[in-house]
Write a protein that holds these residues in place. Structure first.
Motif, PDB file in Angstrom:
ATOM      1  N   GLY A 109      35.781 109.389  -8.757  1.00  0.00           N
ATOM      2  CA  GLY A 109      34.969 108.773  -9.805  1.00  0.00           C
ATOM      3  C   GLY A 109      33.892 107.866  -9.235  1.00  0.00           C
ATOM      4  O   GLY A 109      32.733 107.907  -9.663  1.00  0.00           O
ATOM      5  N   ALA A 110      34.265 107.054  -8.252  1.00  0.00           N
ATOM      6  CA  ALA A 110      33.278 106.170  -7.612  1.00  0.00           C
ATOM      7  C   ALA A 110      32.204 106.999  -6.910  1.00  0.00           C
ATOM      8  O   ALA A 110      31.007 106.680  -6.978  1.00  0.00           O
ATOM      9  CB  ALA A 110      33.972 105.238  -6.620  1.00  0.00           C
ATOM     10  N   ALA A 111      32.613 108.077  -6.256  1.00  0.00           N
ATOM     11  CA  ALA A 111      31.639 108.952  -5.580  1.00  0.00           C
ATOM     12  C   ALA A 111      30.724 109.629  -6.595  1.00  0.00           C
ATOM     13  O   ALA A 111      29.520 109.789  -6.345  1.00  0.00           O
ATOM     14  CB  ALA A 111      32.374 109.992  -4.738  1.00  0.00           C
ATOM     15  N   MET A 112      31.259 110.018  -7.746  1.00  0.00           N
ATOM     16  CA  MET A 112      30.423 110.620  -8.791  1.00  0.00           C
ATOM     17  C   MET A 112      29.409 109.615  -9.317  1.00  0.00           C
ATOM     18  O   MET A 112      28.259 109.978  -9.567  1.00  0.00           O
ATOM     19  CB  MET A 112      31.298 111.158  -9.926  1.00  0.00           C
ATOM     20  N   VAL A 113      29.813 108.368  -9.482  1.00  0.00           N
ATOM     21  CA  VAL A 113      28.885 107.332  -9.930  1.00  0.00           C
ATOM     22  C   VAL A 113      27.772 107.160  -8.905  1.00  0.00           C
ATOM     23  O   VAL A 113      26.581 107.135  -9.256  1.00  0.00           O
ATOM     24  CB  VAL A 113      29.619 105.998 -10.191  1.00  0.00           C
ATOM     25  N   ARG A 114      28.126 107.054  -7.618  1.00  0.00           N
ATOM     26  CA  ARG A 114      27.109 106.876  -6.571  1.00  0.00           C
ATOM     27  C   ARG A 114      26.126 108.048  -6.527  1.00  0.00           C
ATOM     28  O   ARG A 114      24.954 107.866  -6.235  1.00  0.00           O
ATOM     29  CB  ARG A 114      27.767 106.695  -5.202  1.00  0.00           C
ATOM     30  N   ALA A 115      26.609 109.257  -6.841  1.00  0.00           N
ATOM     31  CA  ALA A 115      25.759 110.458  -6.800  1.00  0.00           C
ATOM     32  C   ALA A 115      25.071 110.728  -8.146  1.00  0.00           C
ATOM     33  O   ALA A 115      24.396 111.740  -8.295  1.00  0.00           O
ATOM     34  CB  ALA A 115      26.594 111.662  -6.393  1.00  0.00           C
ATOM     35  N   SER A 116      25.252 109.834  -9.099  1.00  0.00           N
ATOM     36  CA  SER A 116      24.697 110.003 -10.454  1.00  0.00           C
ATOM     37  C   SER A 116      25.176 111.289 -11.121  1.00  0.00           C
ATOM     38  O   SER A 116      24.426 111.962 -11.827  1.00  0.00           O
ATOM     39  CB  SER A 116      23.163 109.961 -10.416  1.00  0.00           C
ATOM     40  N   LEU A 117      26.443 111.623 -10.900  1.00  0.00           N
ATOM     41  CA  LEU A 117      27.042 112.816 -11.492  1.00  0.00           C
ATOM     42  C   LEU A 117      27.908 112.505 -12.702  1.00  0.00           C
ATOM     43  O   LEU A 117      28.367 113.415 -13.382  1.00  0.00           O
ATOM     44  CB  LEU A 117      27.874 113.565 -10.441  1.00  0.00           C
ATOM     45  N   LEU A 118      28.147 111.238 -12.960  1.00  0.00           N
ATOM     46  CA  LEU A 118      28.960 110.840 -14.108  1.00  0.00           C
ATOM     47  C   LEU A 118      28.052 110.094 -15.082  1.00  0.00           C
ATOM     48  O   LEU A 118      27.432 109.090 -14.706  1.00  0.00           O
ATOM     49  CB  LEU A 118      30.122 109.939 -13.670  1.00  0.00           C
ATOM     50  N   PRO A 119      27.927 110.564 -16.322  1.00  0.00           N
ATOM     51  CA  PRO A 119      27.062 109.880 -17.283  1.00  0.00           C
ATOM     52  C   PRO A 119      27.530 108.448 -17.551  1.00  0.00           C
ATOM     53  O   PRO A 119      28.737 108.190 -17.624  1.00  0.00           O
ATOM     54  CB  PRO A 119      27.176 110.727 -18.550  1.00  0.00           C
TER      55      PRO A 119
END
Length: 136
Positions: A109-119
């Motif tokens: 989840g943190a990695a998705m946030v950093r990659a702008s993959l989680l709205p």
């Protein structure tokens, strides 16, 4: 700390290793319950309802080594596998991360946030953003 890297648009099975092709088959089965070959999942036939549109493939690395392989498709869905395997460890459902392992969920989840993959509107975004911000 994990990071999503090396984003690729996938349009043909010729781009995939045998393990990645099997991952794609499993992605499709997770999405619609159909057991179809990888080439059907990437069909260019507009009438083919089995197609996984907007198909992207990412490496997820930690300390410079691949840890996971992530697929995103149908604009709001995805599947995450242990790198080099067909073991699915997480899914993206309606843009949100679903993972039974809570430590892995926080890492991804943190990695998705950093990659702008989680709205930012996702119910878990703030929790994952806090972890992302706290990770050096």
């Amino acid at each position: 700390m994990a990071d999503f890297t090396n984003r690729r648009q996938i349009t043909s099975v010729t781009q995939l290793t045998p393990v990645q092709a099997e991952q794609l088959v499993l992605c499709g089965a997770a999405y619609d319950g159909e057991d179809l070959p990888a080439d059907r999942r990437l069909s260019s036939d507009p009438e083919d309802e089995s197609v996984l549109h907007f198909c992207e493939f990412w490496d997820v690395v930690a300390d410079g080594s691949p840890v996971y392989e992530a697929w995103f498709y149908q604009a709001d869905s995805g599947s995450i596998f242990l790198a080099g395997t067909t073991k699915m460890v997480a899914e993206i459902i309606q843009c949100g991360l679903e993972c039974a392992d809570k430590e892995r969920e926080l890492e991804l989840g943190a990695a998705m946030v950093r990659a702008s993959l989680l709205p930012s509107g996702d119910s878990s975004f703030e929790r994952f953003r806090q972890v992302a911000d706290a990770t050096p």
